[in-house]
Design a protein around this motif. Sequence first.
Motif, mmCIF file in Angstrom:
data_model
loop_
_atom_site.group_PDB
_atom_site.id
_atom_site.type_symbol
_atom_site.label_atom_id
_atom_site.label_comp_id
_atom_site.label_asym_id
_atom_site.label_seq_id
_atom_site.Cartn_x
_atom_site.Cartn_y
_atom_site.Cartn_z
ATOM 1 N N ARG A 199 35.213 47.239 24.992
ATOM 2 C CA ARG A 199 35.247 48.708 25.011
ATOM 3 C C ARG A 199 33.831 49.260 24.986
ATOM 4 N NH1 ARG A 199 38.477 47.176 21.022
ATOM 5 N NH2 ARG A 199 40.684 47.202 21.524
ATOM 6 N N TYR A 200 33.634 50.347 25.709
ATOM 7 C CA TYR A 200 32.408 51.134 25.551
ATOM 8 C C TYR A 200 32.867 52.439 24.930
ATOM 9 C CZ TYR A 200 30.193 47.985 28.950
ATOM 10 O OH TYR A 200 29.687 46.892 29.610
ATOM 11 N N GLY A 201 32.654 52.617 23.661
ATOM 12 C CA GLY A 201 33.194 53.808 22.988
ATOM 13 C C GLY A 201 34.709 53.793 23.129
ATOM 14 N N VAL A 243 38.061 51.517 27.665
ATOM 15 C CA VAL A 243 38.344 50.083 27.716
ATOM 16 C C VAL A 243 37.886 49.589 29.090
ATOM 17 C CG1 VAL A 243 40.104 48.299 27.476
ATOM 18 C CG2 VAL A 243 40.360 50.475 26.266
ATOM 19 N N ALA A 244 36.752 48.886 29.116
ATOM 20 C CA ALA A 244 36.197 48.440 30.408
ATOM 21 C C ALA A 244 36.870 47.147 30.867
ATOM 22 C CB ALA A 244 34.694 48.238 30.288
ATOM 23 N N VAL A 245 37.192 46.278 29.914
ATOM 24 C CA VAL A 245 37.900 45.031 30.224
ATOM 25 C C VAL A 245 39.033 44.913 29.219
ATOM 26 C CG1 VAL A 245 37.725 42.514 30.369
ATOM 27 C CG2 VAL A 245 35.829 43.933 31.143
ATOM 28 N N GLY A 255 37.621 44.035 43.036
ATOM 29 C CA GLY A 255 38.177 45.218 42.379
ATOM 30 C C GLY A 255 37.398 46.440 42.799
ATOM 31 N N THR A 256 37.979 47.593 42.560
ATOM 32 C CA THR A 256 37.294 48.829 42.940
ATOM 33 C C THR A 256 36.056 49.040 42.070
ATOM 34 O OG1 THR A 256 38.828 49.905 41.439
ATOM 35 C CG2 THR A 256 39.320 50.081 43.766
ATOM 36 N N ASN A 257 35.205 49.966 42.461
ATOM 37 C CA ASN A 257 34.027 50.285 41.651
ATOM 38 C C ASN A 257 34.464 50.665 40.252
ATOM 39 O OD1 ASN A 257 32.750 51.771 44.566
ATOM 40 N ND2 ASN A 257 31.893 49.999 43.601
ATOM 41 N N PRO A 284 22.608 38.112 38.205
ATOM 42 C CA PRO A 284 23.079 39.367 37.618
ATOM 43 C C PRO A 284 23.038 40.525 38.603
ATOM 44 C CG PRO A 284 20.865 38.860 36.846
ATOM 45 C CD PRO A 284 21.256 37.749 37.760
ATOM 46 N N GLU A 285 23.843 41.538 38.311
ATOM 47 C CA GLU A 285 23.860 42.726 39.169
ATOM 48 C C GLU A 285 22.481 43.389 39.220
ATOM 49 O OE1 GLU A 285 25.716 46.362 37.649
ATOM 50 O OE2 GLU A 285 26.873 46.438 39.505
ATOM 51 N N GLU A 286 21.811 43.394 38.077
ATOM 52 C CA GLU A 286 20.517 44.086 38.030
ATOM 53 C C GLU A 286 19.386 43.232 38.596
ATOM 54 O OE1 GLU A 286 22.511 43.298 35.602
ATOM 55 O OE2 GLU A 286 21.470 42.278 33.969
HETATM 56 N N1 LIG Z 1 26.707 50.261 29.339
HETATM 57 C C1 LIG Z 1 27.819 50.949 29.549
HETATM 58 N N2 LIG Z 1 28.146 52.003 28.782
HETATM 59 C C2 LIG Z 1 29.285 52.694 28.970
HETATM 60 N N3 LIG Z 1 30.187 52.407 29.931
HETATM 61 C C3 LIG Z 1 29.909 51.381 30.738
HETATM 62 C C4 LIG Z 1 28.726 50.598 30.600
HETATM 63 N N4 LIG Z 1 28.731 49.629 31.555
HETATM 64 C C5 LIG Z 1 29.879 49.802 32.251
HETATM 65 N N5 LIG Z 1 30.583 50.857 31.765
HETATM 66 C C6 LIG Z 1 31.896 51.324 32.258
HETATM 67 O O1 LIG Z 1 32.788 50.222 32.214
HETATM 68 C C7 LIG Z 1 33.633 50.217 33.351
HETATM 69 C C8 LIG Z 1 33.474 48.889 34.089
HETATM 70 O O2 LIG Z 1 32.189 48.823 34.695
HETATM 71 P P1 LIG Z 1 31.680 47.547 35.507
HETATM 72 O O3 LIG Z 1 30.236 47.792 35.846
HETATM 73 O O4 LIG Z 1 32.009 46.333 34.757
HETATM 74 O O5 LIG Z 1 32.577 47.634 36.831
HETATM 75 P P2 LIG Z 1 32.450 46.838 38.209
HETATM 76 O O6 LIG Z 1 33.811 46.370 38.539
HETATM 77 O O7 LIG Z 1 31.383 45.812 38.131
HETATM 78 O O8 LIG Z 1 32.029 47.975 39.228
HETATM 79 P P3 LIG Z 1 31.161 47.919 40.594
HETATM 80 O O9 LIG Z 1 32.035 47.289 41.643
HETATM 81 O O10 LIG Z 1 30.914 49.363 40.876
HETATM 82 O O11 LIG Z 1 29.909 47.133 40.312
HETATM 83 C C9 LIG Z 1 33.249 51.432 34.174
HETATM 84 O O12 LIG Z 1 34.135 52.457 33.838
HETATM 85 C C10 LIG Z 1 31.846 51.747 33.717
HETATM 86 O O13 LIG Z 1 31.574 53.114 33.860
#
Ligand SMILES: Nc1ncnc2c1ncn2[C@@H]1O[C@H](COP(=O)(O)OP(=O)(O)OP(=O)(O)O)[C@@H](O)[C@H]1O
Length: 319
Positions: free
Chosen positions: A10-12, A15-17, A34-36, A77-79
Amino acid sequence: MLELVGVTKRYGDRVAVDDLSLSVGPGQMFGFVGTNGAGKTTTMRILMGVLEQDAGQVRWNGRPADADARRSFGYMPEERGLYPKMRIREQLVYLARLRGTARDVAANAVEELLAEFGLADRGGDRVEALSLGNQQRVQLAAALVHDPAFLVLDEPFSGLDPVGVDALAEILAQRVRRGVGVLFSSHQLDLVERLCHAVGIIRAGRIVATGTVEELRKQNRPRRYLVAVGAGAGWTAAVPGVEVVAEDRRDDSLATTVELAATVDPQQLLDAARAAGPVHEFRPLTPSLVDLFREVVSEDLTESSSHTAPSPATQEIPA
Ligand SMILES: Nc1ncnc2c1ncn2[C@@H]1O[C@H](COP(=O)(O)OP(=O)(O)OP(=O)(O)O)[C@@H](O)[C@H]1O
């Protein structure tokens, strides 16, 4: 074998995963799509120990993955993360040494990789002097330089031209043939379909479909057929359980796309078509990964968004 078991992050309030489980065996290429904002990067960061999960576990060869296990992984990594001013050869040797590779072994591995990536004459250049596509190749070389047992690659193909894509695909295929497991994310679904043994589709932090592309095709999916008959519309009414999805008028026929209920034998459909007129074309339609992806990510969006706590400023819009 790499396993994620019930991983949640979770980020705050977001729920990101969400309770995500998947496994990638040795010599398996797993495409993570998966979508963005669906949670791919977050999952990969957890896998590498860059981020800590709130719940669940990352396991490597049957045990919780520790720092030693992760040192044996290669990560893109992505970055990204190359030093722009450092020379390529020097940088790759340095990264291999960080992962515990002896200097002479590292030096040899770097020369081999530079040759493999078509960069043999660029080893003395600074990273910043390379084109973006070539920087990407060096980034991949950096993930491979310590001969990893498992590869985690965030969008490794983005920014590569078709020749670069093929070259990288072959480099990964070689590792896979030697038993290395690969998990990579990509938005290039045709590529994922071509390269991967298995795929996982993630939506709003959850795996919504996983398996081989062939398995995904079979999962609860109505069968579609294309039938071109030299007759007018309406002939399908003779077979109960056939729904017309699309019609396309051709010079010599009407091409009808139909969806068959589970009870319908395609032979009945063919019989009905032949009874109506000359059959010019009759074939099952195989959905591509793009079709399957569209289907699973667009299903039940109301349900999928209910477990996040949306904030108008940050909410991602599923495609
Ligand atoms: N450091 C962070 N703080 C708060 N929310 C975050 C943070 N990193 C990611 N998120 C949020 O978590 C969710 C998942 O993000 P993530 O970057 O894992 O997705 P992704 O599938 O890799 O997307 P993309 O295909 O655009 O790269 C999104 O809603 C994103 O906004």
